[in-house]
Design an enzyme around this catalytic site. Structure first.
Site, PDB file in Angstrom:
ATOM      1  N   GLU A 302      97.807  37.276  53.428  1.00 24.58           N
ATOM      2  CA  GLU A 302      97.473  38.055  52.221  1.00 24.58           C
ATOM      3  C   GLU A 302      97.356  37.131  51.006  1.00 24.58           C
ATOM      4  OE1 GLU A 302      99.266  42.307  53.005  1.00 24.58           O
ATOM      5  OE2 GLU A 302     100.901  40.885  52.851  1.00 24.58           O
ATOM      6  N   CYS A 394     102.223  50.159  50.484  1.00 22.10           N
ATOM      7  CA  CYS A 394     102.520  49.689  49.120  1.00 22.10           C
ATOM      8  C   CYS A 394     101.480  50.129  48.096  1.00 22.10           C
ATOM      9  CB  CYS A 394     102.637  48.164  49.108  1.00 22.10           C
ATOM     10  SG  CYS A 394     101.299  47.302  49.952  1.00 22.10           S
TER      11      CYS A 394
HETATM   12  O1  FUB Z   1     105.796  42.949  51.086  1.00 24.35           O
HETATM   13  C1  FUB Z   1     105.612  44.126  50.351  1.00 24.35           C
HETATM   14  C2  FUB Z   1     104.154  44.433  50.208  1.00 24.35           C
HETATM   15  O2  FUB Z   1     103.564  44.570  51.478  1.00 24.35           O
HETATM   16  C3  FUB Z   1     103.335  43.351  49.543  1.00 24.35           C
HETATM   17  O3  FUB Z   1     103.385  43.382  48.159  1.00 24.35           O
HETATM   18  C4  FUB Z   1     101.999  43.623  50.082  1.00 24.35           C
HETATM   19  O4  FUB Z   1     101.115  42.550  49.917  1.00 24.35           O
HETATM   20  C5  FUB Z   1     102.285  43.940  51.521  1.00 24.35           C
HETATM   21  O5  FUB Z   1     102.412  42.766  52.248  1.00 24.35           O
HETATM   22 ZN    ZN Z   2      99.583  47.024  48.388  1.00 25.00          ZN
END
Ligand code: FUB
Ligand code: ZN
Length: 689
Positions: A302, A394
């Site tokens: 990510e 999220c």
């Molecule tokens: O790790 C918590 C959330 O899940 C992150 O902010 C997002 O990128 C996803 O990986």
């Molecule tokens: Zn998110």
């Protein structure tokens, strides 16, 4: 202390936020209509999903109120806190009592789950108790507390209820005693608690929360985290924050961390923090941000990609990254007073974040690529179509809390002026020391670039209004002509710029003052424009994108004539796009005028069978003919072009994917044979829909 997110205590910032309740967004404007949809559809949907996805059961099972298995990722508790925060700002906005009982229930549940030490984290408590504070790089314990604090502060500020705040403070106190100045060194693998602790300090006045935030920020980049195969950059643990001048690693983690670092600067004024943050902001926004306001070019980890690594089709572009950047840019706007940061907020809102949610407000993208290939397969966080929820959820509640707090980002106060940062239909109540009365902003922006501003009442002596001049516009104009922006990107309104004062409204006159009304009309040029990327952005070299005002456009397969594949379409940027108004754009609110559909001249590229071929074959026939001393007859040229020419409709990227699932692209190859010698009358709107 005014209500609202990110309200600094210290007087270091150039700008200060207004109370979130002082700015009311009208539903005749795009942002106010979005807030209504958020209240009516998105928040209720998120509330329902907390039940459906198992988040609430995760809490219940810890206290024996459910037999269900734990569901979701380790950080699923944060979904609940984000939704509570959304509800809190919605209470501030509308005064709704709709969620009172729900809040009683869920906060009561959290209170029961909190243990005697103050700890609340359902995955640890209910699944892996041995991991408590044992794997800070993964467990998200402090990240979850961060979201809990933000929700708790919002609820206290917005609704004057402190039950969640009491829970959050007990948890924060536990973290302070364990990881504070007297405790062990530790930072969370996912930044978030830093910005929240600064907020807790601001709200409670307890300096030890700021000290704890500072300690965690100071410890970041000192190699505390066992980073494993992901490497230190993933966790922003590769360099101390004062030396971290490039945006790296997991995009959301980096951007949340930056919120905390800038918050710390806003309270301490330490120049080294701001210097590094400004350098990093430039790196992120000049080399790593998509034109839509998205971040994160790699699915893997990510992550931000390298500089200029911005593929459209493989863009990860997580919604949370744009939201986190909006929060960061807002803090830097407060710190510097420079309009460019509000420009960024605008780009993110109207494009990446707008696209993340559908017309009903109940389906979401997690990943917001700028191109969908026709045969693109679904991936977990990057489906072809928006989903109602995600295993890693999220993003949707993040959208809900952001939209509920939108009025906070609309205007801000300088020492001697009220600055309007975002244009949308709204009423801004002047704080007492600034004047008396209301500033009414009336506009269908971004459909139109015309903004009418009326000051009903009086500014205190020495105060004035200032308007952001978006950098995409050619400056603001008024009836008197051009109004050049100052170096900070704002133009100052003087009464002399206004239409003559007219009779005031019927409000009782403040003692000793005559009621007055001042009016200004300013216009920003929203003529459609073609944009190209920096030559180092290999992924879209030779392509153009279409923008109008703050809105980025895209072309969808659904708008093409039968038999035409989107990936064979090239655009001719030498022809000015024409506007088609009065067309309902899918995904836009009915009540609000939408930006027009844009008609674009283009051509159909010749289909090719070979994946690769000799570059030498690829010669421009015009060049060939010229080289051979021959010339094309006008008829031959016209015939060739006539078979290749077409007109395609482009719609705002924020509205894409609201019809059938089909190919989409923001960047279109620029036509190889510009059609600029065509009679503009030949470029007709497509009538095939
Ligand atoms: O790790 C918590 C959330 O899940 C992150 O902010 C997002 O990128 C996803 O990986
Ligand atoms: Zn998110």
């Amino acid at each position: 202390m005014p209500a609202g997110p990110a309200i600094p205590r210290a007087r270091i910032a150039v700008l200060r936020p207004l109370d979130v309740r002082a700015v009311r967004l009208g539903t005749a404007g795009a942002l106010g209509a979005w807030q209504e949809r958020n209240a009516d559809a998105t928040i209720p949907h998120c509330v329902a999903q907390l039940e459906a996805s198992g988040v609430l059961d995760n809490f219940r099972r810890v206290v024996g109120e459910s037999d269900a298995e734990y569901r979701g990722f380790v950080f699923a508790d944060s979904d609940l806190y984000k939704v509570i925060e959304a509800v809190a700002w919605e209470i501030a906005r509308s005064g709704t009592r709709r969620w009172d009982t729900w809040l009683d229930d869920v906060i009561g549940l959290v209170a029961r789950v909190q243990d005697a030490t103050g700890y609340v984290m359902t995955w640890i408590q209910g699944v892996r108790p041995e991991k408590r504070f044992a794997e800070l790089e993964w467990t998200h314990e402090m990240y979850i507390l961060g979201h809990m604090i933000q929700a708790a502060v919002a609820l206290d500020r917005a609704a004057g209820r402190d039950d969640l705040l009491r829970i959050a403070r007990r948890f924060a106190d536990l973290i302070d005693s364990r990881f504070g100045p007297e405790g062990q060194k530790g930072v969370c693998g996912h930044p978030e608690i830093e910005t929240a602790l600064v907020e807790l300090y601001r709200h409670t006045g307890e300096r030890r929360y700021l000290t704890l935030a500072q300690r965690m920020i100071d410890l970041r980049g000192t190699g505390l985290l066992p980073v494993g195969r992901l490497g230190a950059r993933y966790f922003q643990d590769h360099a101390p924050v004062r030396e971290a001048t490039t945006a790296v690693g997991h995009a959301v983690r980096q951007l949340y961390l930056n919120c905390g670092v800038t918050d710390l600067y806003l309270e301490t004024g330490e120049p080294a923090l701001m210097k590094a943050q400004l350098a990093q902001w430039v790196n992120a926004h000049k080399r790593k941000q998509y034109i839509t306001g998205a971040f994160g070019s790699r699915h893997r980890d990510e992550a931000f990609g390298d500089d200029y690594e911005l593929p459209s089709d493989r863009a990860y572009a997580e919604t949370c990254a744009s939201i986190a950047d909006l929060h960061w840019s807002w803090r830097i706007l407060l710190a510097t007073g420079d309009a460019r940061y509000a420009d960024t907020i605008e780009r993110e809102l109207y494009n990446a974040i707008a696209a993340s949610v559908d017309a009903t407000g109940t389906r979401f993208f997690y990943s917001n690529p700028l191109q969908l290939r026709p045969d693109r397969y679904d991936e977990e966080n990057a489906p072809r179509e928006r989903a109602e929820w995600y295993a890693c959820a999220c993003c949707p509640p993040n959208v809900a809390r952001l939209i509920a707090q939108l009025s906070s980002y609309t205007a801000a106060l300088g020492d001697d002026e009220l600055r309007i940062c975002q244009y949308t239909d709204c009423d801004i109540e002047l704080p007492q020391h600034v004047g008396d009365g209301v500033v009414h902003v009336r506009s269908t922006y971004p459909a139109s670039g015309v903004v009418d501003i009326t000051l009903n009442g009086r500014l205190a002596p020495g105060f004035r209004l200032a308007l952001r001049v978006p950098r995409w516009s050619n400056g603001a104009t008024s009836d008197d002509g051009r109004m050049p922006a100052d170096a900070d990107g704002f133009v100052r309104l003087q009464p002399g710029h206004a239409a003559p004062p007219v009779a005031g409204d019927q409000r009782p006159e403040p003692a000793g003052q005559a009621d007055e009304q001042w009016r200004w009309r300013v216009e920003f040029d929203v003529k459609p424009r073609w944009t190209r990327a920096h030559p180092r952005v290999d992924a879209v070299r030779g392509c153009v994108a279409l923008e109008r005002g703050p809105v980025v456009y895209c072309v969808e397969q659904a708008d093409l004539p039968p038999g035409v594949d989107l990936d064979d379409v090239a655009a001719d940027p030498s022809v000015a796009p024409s506007e088609r108004t009065g067309v309902r754009i899918p995904g836009s609110a009915d009540a609000v005028p939408a930006p027009p559909v844009l008609e674009v001249a283009g051509e159909l590229m010749e289909p090719e069978n070979e994946l690769y071929r000799a570059a030498a074959d690829d010669v421009d026939p015009d060049a060939d003919a010229d080289a051979a001393g021959a010339s094309h007859t006008d008829d031959a040229m016209a015939a060739r072009r006539a078979t290749r020419r077409l007109t395609v409709s482009a719609i705002p990227f924020g509205s894409w994917g609201n019809r059938t699932s089909g190919a989409m692209r923001v960047w279109l190859p620029a036509a190889r044979y510009p059609l600029h010698d065509l009679d503009p009358g030949d470029v007709k709107p497509d009538t095939t829909d």
